[in-house]
Each structure stands twice: as C-alpha cells, then as structure tokens.
Design an enzyme around this catalytic site. Structure first.
Site, PDB file in Angstrom:
ATOM      1  N   CYS A 110      57.252 -53.705  61.548  1.00  0.00           N
ATOM      2  CA  CYS A 110      56.262 -53.603  62.624  1.00  0.00           C
ATOM      3  C   CYS A 110      54.895 -53.995  62.089  1.00  0.00           C
ATOM      4  CB  CYS A 110      56.250 -52.161  63.133  1.00  0.00           C
ATOM      5  SG  CYS A 110      55.096 -51.844  64.474  1.00  0.00           S
ATOM      6  N   HIS A 154      62.057 -52.378  70.924  1.00  0.00           N
ATOM      7  CA  HIS A 154      61.047 -51.986  69.938  1.00  0.00           C
ATOM      8  C   HIS A 154      59.667 -51.948  70.599  1.00  0.00           C
ATOM      9  CE1 HIS A 154      59.222 -52.241  65.738  1.00  0.00           C
ATOM     10  NE2 HIS A 154      58.209 -52.575  66.512  1.00  0.00           N
ATOM     11  N   GLU A 155      59.324 -53.010  71.332  1.00  0.00           N
ATOM     12  CA  GLU A 155      58.004 -53.082  71.975  1.00  0.00           C
ATOM     13  C   GLU A 155      57.881 -52.084  73.124  1.00  0.00           C
ATOM     14  OE1 GLU A 155      55.764 -54.501  70.330  1.00  0.00           O
ATOM     15  OE2 GLU A 155      57.108 -55.636  69.043  1.00  0.00           O
ATOM     16  N   HIS A 158      56.932 -48.740  71.937  1.00  0.00           N
ATOM     17  CA  HIS A 158      55.496 -48.588  71.658  1.00  0.00           C
ATOM     18  C   HIS A 158      54.757 -48.025  72.881  1.00  0.00           C
ATOM     19  CE1 HIS A 158      54.689 -50.064  67.663  1.00  0.00           C
ATOM     20  NE2 HIS A 158      55.326 -51.215  67.870  1.00  0.00           N
TER      21      HIS A 158
END
EC number: 3.5.1.88
Length: 183
Positions: A110, A154-155, A158
């Site tokens: 990341c 993954h994003e 966030h």
C-alpha cells in the site's frame, strides 16, 4: 492538479482510519479534478520513466482518504493479460461477492504503508461493484475477478478505514485456505 508522494498520508496518520463519506452526483468540479488526478497518479506510477523522474511509488490503486480527504473516491488501474482494467469510482459499493476467496501469493502492499506486513490477505475472488465511473462518465456495475477484484476490494476497504494488514491473521499470517484462488 497533480499528485505526488508528498500528498499521500501514511498509516501512522490517524486520518487514514476515518470513514469516507459519499460524494454528491453529478460530481462537483473539485471532486472531478481530484478523481482525475488520482487516476493520473496511478497511471503515471506504472510508467517506469515518469515514476522515476517524479519519484512516484508504483501503485495499482489509490483512495482519496490516502490524501487525507474522507470522500468515497478511488482509482484503480490493473494491467492484465486481457487488457487494462481502469476505473475512477465515486461512491463504490460491493453488491455481490463470491464465496470463494482469492489472495495475492506475495501478500499486499500500500502507498500508505511503508513497513512490511507479510501474510495472506484473503478477499473475495470475484465481486460486482456499483458506482459512478469517471472513465465511462456514468453509473455502472463492474464485474471483477483476479487481481482487479483484489485491488478494488483493497481500495474500497480504505473507504471504511481498513488497511490490508488488518485482514492478516496475527496468529497465523500464512494460514492456508485450500479453496482459495492464488493470484
């Protein structure tokens, strides 16, 4: 607007754990420019010449919260054998997911995490995401699998203040899932 590594906050910054808020559609000029700049950063970071000249860390995705901006905006660019998957999403939401898991064999990284966090990060092998895509300039549903699905999840994590290493089993980081797809 041009983003650099200086704009990216690290996991030591408490803002990275903030929950991102939905943005209004149609996008404001400010949000449109931000999302375009995020997409451009990811594309430039994958171009060896530009990345070296501008000191960019290679990336396949970025979320606005990584810039300290708690808005539901993200950009992902994943080159794969069947072409380049490129999205710049506002208000993305996973609307369906496979039972089968998938993971990157070498683990995840990341832009906001400098330290190594070895271990398997299990995610859904296939997902469908609904949102507004600036690349297509419309609301859309994206079907993703493989590396593209991993990068999107993954994003999207966030946006809820979740970092990839939160998903690594602290007691058994390399725990096997024989049913999972290795990507």
């Amino acid at each position: 607007m041009k983003l650099t590594m200086e704009d990216i906050i690290l996991d030591s910054d408490p803002r990275i754990r903030e929950k991102s808020l939905p943005v209004d559609l149609p996008l404001s000029d400010e949000d449109r420019q931000l999302l375009q700049a995020m997409l451009q950063y990811v594309k430039d970071s994958q171009d060896e010449e530009i990345a070296q000249a501008e000191g960019l860390q290679p990336a396949v995705g970025i979320a606005a919260i990584q810039l300290g901006i708690p808005k539901q905006l993200l950009a992902v660019v994943v080159p794969e054998e069947d072409g380049i998957h490129e999205v710049a999403l506002a208000n993305p939401k996973i609307i369906s997911e496979s039972v089968q898991n998938g993971y990157l064999n070498g683990g995840e990284g990341c832009l906001s995490v400098k330290e190594e966090h070895p271990g398997h990060v299990y995610r859904h092998a296939r997902i469908k995401v609904r949102g507004y895509d600036l690349v297509q300039d419309k609301k859309t549903v994206i079907s993703a699998n493989g590396y593209f699905a991993i990068a999107l999840q993954h994003e999207i994590d966030h946006l809820s203040g979740i970092l990839f290493y939160d998903r690594i089993d602290p007691n058994d980081p390399w725990k096997a899932d024989p049913e999972a797809e290795v990507i």
